[in-house]
Design an enzyme around this catalytic site. Structure first.
Site, PDB file in Angstrom:
ATOM      1  N   GLY A 151       0.815  -1.208   0.000  1.00  0.00           N
ATOM      2  CA  GLY A 151       0.000   0.000   0.000  1.00  0.00           C
ATOM      3  C   GLY A 151       0.846   1.254   0.000  1.00  0.00           C
ATOM      4  O   GLY A 151       0.571   2.212  -0.744  1.00  0.00           O
ATOM      5  N   TYR A 152       1.879   1.271   0.825  1.00  0.00           N
ATOM      6  CA  TYR A 152       2.765   2.432   0.896  1.00  0.00           C
ATOM      7  C   TYR A 152       3.465   2.653  -0.432  1.00  0.00           C
ATOM      8  O   TYR A 152       3.477   3.764  -0.978  1.00  0.00           O
ATOM      9  CB  TYR A 152       3.787   2.219   2.008  1.00  0.00           C
ATOM     10  CG  TYR A 152       4.814   3.322   2.126  1.00  0.00           C
ATOM     11  CD1 TYR A 152       4.487   4.541   2.727  1.00  0.00           C
ATOM     12  CD2 TYR A 152       6.114   3.152   1.648  1.00  0.00           C
ATOM     13  CE1 TYR A 152       5.419   5.553   2.837  1.00  0.00           C
ATOM     14  CE2 TYR A 152       7.054   4.154   1.753  1.00  0.00           C
ATOM     15  CZ  TYR A 152       6.706   5.359   2.350  1.00  0.00           C
ATOM     16  OH  TYR A 152       7.637   6.355   2.454  1.00  0.00           O
ATOM     17  N   VAL A 153       4.039   1.592  -0.985  1.00  0.00           N
ATOM     18  CA  VAL A 153       4.789   1.711  -2.234  1.00  0.00           C
ATOM     19  C   VAL A 153       3.884   2.141  -3.379  1.00  0.00           C
ATOM     20  O   VAL A 153       4.223   3.039  -4.165  1.00  0.00           O
ATOM     21  CB  VAL A 153       5.500   0.385  -2.566  1.00  0.00           C
ATOM     22  CG1 VAL A 153       6.137   0.451  -3.941  1.00  0.00           C
ATOM     23  CG2 VAL A 153       6.557   0.063  -1.514  1.00  0.00           C
ATOM     24  N   SER A 155       1.055   3.778  -3.248  1.00  0.00           N
ATOM     25  CA  SER A 155       0.598   5.157  -3.066  1.00  0.00           C
ATOM     26  C   SER A 155       1.692   6.154  -3.396  1.00  0.00           C
ATOM     27  O   SER A 155       1.452   7.184  -4.032  1.00  0.00           O
ATOM     28  CB  SER A 155       0.093   5.367  -1.638  1.00  0.00           C
ATOM     29  OG  SER A 155       1.127   5.187  -0.684  1.00  0.00           O
ATOM     30  N   LYS A 156       2.925   5.847  -3.001  1.00  0.00           N
ATOM     31  CA  LYS A 156       4.029   6.762  -3.271  1.00  0.00           C
ATOM     32  C   LYS A 156       4.407   6.766  -4.755  1.00  0.00           C
ATOM     33  O   LYS A 156       4.856   7.784  -5.284  1.00  0.00           O
ATOM     34  CB  LYS A 156       5.237   6.392  -2.406  1.00  0.00           C
ATOM     35  CG  LYS A 156       5.045   6.694  -0.917  1.00  0.00           C
ATOM     36  CD  LYS A 156       4.827   8.172  -0.664  1.00  0.00           C
ATOM     37  CE  LYS A 156       4.837   8.516   0.819  1.00  0.00           C
ATOM     38  NZ  LYS A 156       4.674   9.972   1.073  1.00  0.00           N
TER      39      LYS A 156
END
Length: 249
Positions: A151-153, A155-156
C-alpha cells in the site's frame, strides 16, 4: 556549518505533515528563510518553532477540511504560493496475500488522495497569483519496490505519476511541480516502521544505502527549500532523489 540560505520572503507556504519528521524540518527551514508558514497536521505542532506559524489540525483525506483550511490560509496570510506535501503513513508490514484491505485503502487515502486534495485546492490560488511551487514527498520505494509495503509503495508511486501530470497541466503558469524520493530517514515514520518490520527486511533496506547511514530531515529540507524557491524556475515534473547513493548503486 554555514549554509546558503534560500530567500522565501513574501511567500506563503503550506506544509502538510509539518508537525514531525521531514515536514517539521521543512517548516523550520522555511521559517528561517522568511516565509509565512501554515502547518497542517493531525498531530500537535511543536511550540518552539522559530517564527509565527498558522497551525491547523487537518486530515488531508477529507476534501472539505482541506478546502476550509485553505480558505483560512488565504484569509489570514493572503494566498498560497508554496505547497509541500509531506503528510504520509506507512502502516503495512504484510505480504500482498495477507495485506488488510483497510490498510491498503488508508495508505492510498493519506499518501495519494491527500496530495490530490491539497493540489486541487491550492492550484487555483497559485494561478490567481501567477506563481507557485509544489513539492510532493514520495519515497525511493516508489521506484524500486519494498517488500511487505504494498500500500505504501503503490501510493508513493502514484504521487510520482500525479506530480508529472500536474506539472504538465500548469507548466505555462509559472508553477513548478516536483517530487522528492527519500530513502531511509531519521523520522518517527521510519522508526515506527522499523519497530514493526522483520529485522531481515529493515537490514536489507539499510544495506541498500551506499553511504551506510540514514538521512537527516534537515538534509531533505535543504533540497526542498530550493525546490520551493524562485531559483527553481525551469525544472518541473521531475523527481529529486534523496537516497545516499541508492538511486545509482
Amino acid at each position: 556549518m554555514q549554509r546558503n540560505e534560500i530567500d522565501l520572503s513574501g511567500r506563503v507556504a503550506v506544509v502538510t505533515g509539518g508537525a514531525s519528521g521531514i515536514g517539521l524540518a521543512v517548516t523550520r527551514r522555511f521559517l528561517g528563510s522568511a516565509a509565512q508558514v501554515a502547518v497542517w497536521d493531525v498531530g500537535d505542532v511543536p511550540s518552539d518553532l522559530p517564527g509565527e506559524v498558522l497551525r491547523d489540525r487537518v486530515d488531508v483525506t477529507d476534501l472539505a477540511a482541506v478546502e476550509a483550511a485553505t480558505a483560512r490560509v488565504v484569509d489570514r496570510l493572503g494566498g498560497v504560493d508554496i505547497l509541500v506535501n509531506a503528510a504520509g503513513i506507512a502502516d503495512g508490514t504484510w505480504v500482498v496475500q495477507d495485506y488488510p484491505p483497510e490498510t491498503w485503502h488508508r495508505e492510498l487515502a493519506v499518501n495519494l488522495t491527500g496530495v490530490f486534495h491539497t493540489c486541487r485546492t491550492a492550484i487555483p490560488h497559485m494561478l490567481a497569483g501567477g506563481y507557485g511551487r509544489i513539492v510532493n514527498v514520495s519515497s525511493m520505494a516508489a521506484k524500486d519496490g519494498s517488500p511487505n509495503q504494498a500500500g505504501y509503495v503503490a501510493s508513493k508511486a502514484g504521487v510520482l505519476a500525479l506530480t508529472r501530470t500536474i506539472a504538465r497541466e500548469v507548466a505555462e503558469a509559472n508553477i513548478a511541480v516536483n517530487a522528492v524520493t527519500p530513502t531511509l530517514f531519521d523520522t518517527p515514520l521510519f522508526r515506527d516502521w522499523e519497530s514493526r518490520t522483520p529485522p531481515e527486511v529493515s537490514q536489507w533496506a539499510a544495506s541498500r544505502v551506499p553511504m551506510k547511514r540514514i538521512g537527516r530531515p534537515d538534509e531533505a529540507a535543504a533540497m526542498i527549500a530550493w525546490m520551493a524557491s524562485e531559483e527553481c524556475s525551469f525544472t518541473t515534473g521531475m523527481t529529486f532523489d534523496l537516497s545516499g547513493g541508492r538511486a545509482v548503486w
